[in-house]
Design a protein around this motif. Structure first.
Motif, PDB file in Angstrom:
ATOM      1  N   ILE A   1     -98.175  21.403  63.589  1.00 44.66           N
ATOM      2  CA  ILE A   1     -98.232  22.187  62.352  1.00 44.66           C
ATOM      3  C   ILE A   1     -99.387  23.171  62.404  1.00 44.66           C
ATOM      4  CG2 ILE A   1     -98.725  22.027  59.874  1.00 44.66           C
ATOM      5  CD1 ILE A   1     -97.090  19.459  59.829  1.00 44.66           C
ATOM      6  N   GLY A   2    -100.523  22.722  62.924  1.00 48.86           N
ATOM      7  CA  GLY A   2    -101.663  23.625  63.076  1.00 48.86           C
ATOM      8  C   GLY A   2    -101.324  24.811  63.954  1.00 48.86           C
ATOM      9  N   ASN A   3    -100.581  24.569  65.026  1.00 47.53           N
ATOM     10  CA  ASN A   3    -100.183  25.663  65.919  1.00 47.53           C
ATOM     11  C   ASN A   3     -99.212  26.617  65.238  1.00 47.53           C
ATOM     12  OD1 ASN A   3    -101.731  24.657  68.030  1.00 47.53           O
ATOM     13  ND2 ASN A   3    -100.058  23.479  68.931  1.00 47.53           N
ATOM     14  N   VAL A   4     -98.227  26.078  64.526  1.00 48.72           N
ATOM     15  CA  VAL A   4     -97.203  26.913  63.887  1.00 48.72           C
ATOM     16  C   VAL A   4     -97.806  27.805  62.802  1.00 48.72           C
ATOM     17  CG1 VAL A   4     -95.186  26.834  62.373  1.00 48.72           C
ATOM     18  CG2 VAL A   4     -95.251  25.431  64.437  1.00 48.72           C
ATOM     19  N   PHE A   5     -98.707  27.224  61.992  1.00 47.94           N
ATOM     20  CA  PHE A   5     -99.315  27.985  60.898  1.00 47.94           C
ATOM     21  C   PHE A   5    -100.632  28.651  61.309  1.00 47.94           C
ATOM     22  CE2 PHE A   5     -96.507  25.242  58.429  1.00 47.94           C
ATOM     23  CZ  PHE A   5     -96.045  26.104  57.467  1.00 47.94           C
ATOM     24  N   GLN A   6    -101.056  28.425  62.546  1.00 40.66           N
ATOM     25  CA  GLN A   6    -102.317  28.979  63.050  1.00 40.66           C
ATOM     26  C   GLN A   6    -103.488  28.515  62.179  1.00 40.66           C
ATOM     27  OE1 GLN A   6    -101.580  33.220  63.209  1.00 40.66           O
ATOM     28  NE2 GLN A   6    -100.527  33.060  65.167  1.00 40.66           N
ATOM     29  N   LEU A   7    -103.595  27.203  62.016  1.00 38.31           N
ATOM     30  CA  LEU A   7    -104.632  26.602  61.192  1.00 38.31           C
ATOM     31  C   LEU A   7    -105.679  25.920  62.066  1.00 38.31           C
ATOM     32  CD1 LEU A   7    -102.386  24.838  58.505  1.00 38.31           C
ATOM     33  CD2 LEU A   7    -103.488  27.082  58.322  1.00 38.31           C
ATOM     34  N   SER A   8    -106.905  25.906  61.587  1.00 36.94           N
ATOM     35  CA  SER A   8    -107.971  25.109  62.183  1.00 36.94           C
ATOM     36  C   SER A   8    -108.850  24.607  61.047  1.00 36.94           C
ATOM     37  CB  SER A   8    -108.790  25.931  63.180  1.00 36.94           C
ATOM     38  OG  SER A   8    -109.441  27.007  62.537  1.00 36.94           O
ATOM     39  N   GLY A   9    -109.606  23.560  61.327  1.00 34.89           N
ATOM     40  CA  GLY A   9    -110.382  22.947  60.249  1.00 34.89           C
ATOM     41  C   GLY A   9    -109.544  21.904  59.532  1.00 34.89           C
ATOM     42  N   SER A  10    -109.769  21.748  58.243  1.00 36.52           N
ATOM     43  CA  SER A  10    -109.118  20.687  57.468  1.00 36.52           C
ATOM     44  C   SER A  10    -107.890  21.200  56.719  1.00 36.52           C
ATOM     45  CB  SER A  10    -110.104  20.087  56.468  1.00 36.52           C
ATOM     46  OG  SER A  10    -111.219  19.522  57.132  1.00 36.52           O
ATOM     47  N   PHE A  11    -106.827  20.417  56.740  1.00 32.18           N
ATOM     48  CA  PHE A  11    -105.629  20.686  55.938  1.00 32.18           C
ATOM     49  C   PHE A  11    -104.866  19.374  55.773  1.00 32.18           C
ATOM     50  CE2 PHE A  11    -104.459  21.307  60.364  1.00 32.18           C
ATOM     51  CZ  PHE A  11    -103.217  20.711  60.487  1.00 32.18           C
ATOM     52  N   TRP A  12    -103.865  19.392  54.934  1.00 31.23           N
ATOM     53  CA  TRP A  12    -103.068  18.181  54.760  1.00 31.23           C
ATOM     54  C   TRP A  12    -101.591  18.540  54.606  1.00 31.23           C
ATOM     55  CZ3 TRP A  12    -100.160  17.386  50.320  1.00 31.23           C
ATOM     56  CH2 TRP A  12    -100.493  18.154  49.192  1.00 31.23           C
ATOM     57  N   PHE A  13    -100.738  17.561  54.894  1.00 29.76           N
ATOM     58  CA  PHE A  13     -99.297  17.733  54.726  1.00 29.76           C
ATOM     59  C   PHE A  13     -98.691  16.378  54.397  1.00 29.76           C
ATOM     60  CE2 PHE A  13    -100.156  16.813  59.144  1.00 29.76           C
ATOM     61  CZ  PHE A  13     -99.158  15.940  59.544  1.00 29.76           C
ATOM     62  N   GLN A  14     -97.407  16.378  54.038  1.00 31.81           N
ATOM     63  CA  GLN A  14     -96.740  15.140  53.662  1.00 31.81           C
ATOM     64  C   GLN A  14     -95.462  14.962  54.472  1.00 31.81           C
ATOM     65  OE1 GLN A  14     -96.384  15.726  49.349  1.00 31.81           O
ATOM     66  NE2 GLN A  14     -97.893  14.104  49.050  1.00 31.81           N
ATOM     67  N   VAL A  15     -95.086  13.712  54.676  1.00 38.25           N
ATOM     68  CA  VAL A  15     -93.818  13.390  55.319  1.00 38.25           C
ATOM     69  C   VAL A  15     -93.100  12.332  54.505  1.00 38.25           C
ATOM     70  CG1 VAL A  15     -94.630  13.969  57.631  1.00 38.25           C
ATOM     71  CG2 VAL A  15     -94.879  11.627  56.801  1.00 38.25           C
ATOM     72  N   MET A  16     -91.761  12.412  54.517  1.00 35.35           N
ATOM     73  CA  MET A  16     -90.899  11.391  53.924  1.00 35.35           C
ATOM     74  C   MET A  16     -89.711  11.205  54.845  1.00 35.35           C
ATOM     75  SD  MET A  16     -90.998  12.297  49.812  1.00 35.35           S
ATOM     76  CE  MET A  16     -90.232  10.721  49.368  1.00 35.35           C
ATOM     77  N   ALA A  17     -88.859  10.236  54.528  1.00 31.53           N
ATOM     78  CA  ALA A  17     -87.705   9.939  55.352  1.00 31.53           C
ATOM     79  C   ALA A  17     -86.517  10.810  54.941  1.00 31.53           C
ATOM     80  CB  ALA A  17     -87.338   8.467  55.227  1.00 31.53           C
ATOM     81  N   SER A  18     -85.847  11.398  55.912  1.00 31.75           N
ATOM     82  CA  SER A  18     -84.662  12.209  55.640  1.00 31.75           C
ATOM     83  C   SER A  18     -83.443  11.335  55.479  1.00 31.75           C
ATOM     84  CB  SER A  18     -84.442  13.217  56.778  1.00 31.75           C
ATOM     85  OG  SER A  18     -83.214  13.879  56.630  1.00 31.75           O
TER      86      SER A  18
END
Length: 279
Positions: A259-276
């Protein structure tokens, strides 16, 4: 033994630095101020920024100074922020917290013309942050990068699919979510609302897991560092988790890196996952 951890050198490096923390009335803002104070002590100066009065904000007790600013959506926010930023004449790090606050700070940093002693600490460029803040664009960015994501559409792009799904605000966090189970409910929630301000999203199943991630910036002192802490939500109130199970998972750590690579992020961030439900 601080000398073995390099803490003494680190304190020397930040000694005299002023840290501005936005949205200091939030739990995240307050926690950021406390964390900086606990780590660096009186070697640094803390300034809390928020829209409310200091007497109603616990961060005013932790910080050395308090600045009251307008809401980001207010007409005079940009002018007020610019006036404050231009006053910087000593090493200062500005840490915005709220999503729209982060976007405004990133956009201003990219425009240039700020005091050389000021550093704005954000996880990515303005375009990346805008894509993160927009659930529809976030879905498109994730799928374009080959990552799994809950199918997200604008209401005008779909008809009622026959299976339960959710409608939620396109922008923002901790938003109200409407579970849609019939064509009548779909029409009702669409009526009177700007279709571009809502998204239709496939319904996912528990567990709901939040991942707090950190990716070291390339060329920085933490280059190559990837850390992810997962929090399974056991109880929530008003969209905020009040009871969680903490754990590490190598697959989620790898997902954080992607996700960091796709959005070009570094440092702190957060995301969520659930079951499909489709899997």
């Amino acid at each position: 033994r601080p000398d073995e951890w390099g803490i003494g050198a680190a304190v020397t490096a930040v000694a005299g630095t002023t840290f501005w923390v936005g949205s200091s009335g939030s739990a995240t803002g307050f926690g950021m101020l406390r964390s900086i104070r606990d780590r660096w002590g009186d070697a640094v100066r803390l300034v809390a920024l928020d829209t409310g009065p200091p007497e109603l904000n616990a961060s005013s007790v932790v910080a050395d100074s308090y600045l009251r600013v307008p809401p980001v959506a207010a007409a005079d926010y940009a002018e007020t922020l610019e006036r404050i930023l231009q006053l910087v004449d000593a090493p200062t790090v500005y840490i915005p917290i709220y999503d729209s606050e982060i976007l405004a700070a990133a956009s201003r940093a990219e425009a240039g013309g700020l005091p050389p002693s000021l550093r704005i600490l954000v996880a990515g460029c303005a375009r990346s942050i805008a894509n993160c803040n927009d659930k529809y664009l976030a879905y498109q960015t994730l799928t374009a990068g080959g990552l799994p994501a809950a199918c997200t559409r604008l209401p005008d792009e779909v008809r009622f699919p026959g299976e339960p799904f959710v409608m939620k605000p396109r922008y923002g966090v901790a938003s109200s979510v409407a579970r849609i189970t019939s064509q009548a409910e779909f029409v009702s929630h669409r009526s009177g609302a700007d279709a571009t301000e809502l998204v239709v999203q496939e319904l996912c199943d528990e567990p709901e897991i939040t991942i707090d991630a950190f990716i070291g910036r390339a060329g920085g002192p933490n280059a190559g560092v990837v850390c992810a802490i997962a929090r399974e939500r056991l109880q929530t109130k008003a969209g905020v988790a009040t009871k969680c199970r903490l754990f590490h998972d190598s697959r989620l750590t790898d997902l954080a890196r992607q996700i960091g690579n796709v959005f070009q992020l570094s440092g702190s961030f957060w995301f969520q996952v659930m079951a499909s439900r489709a899997d």
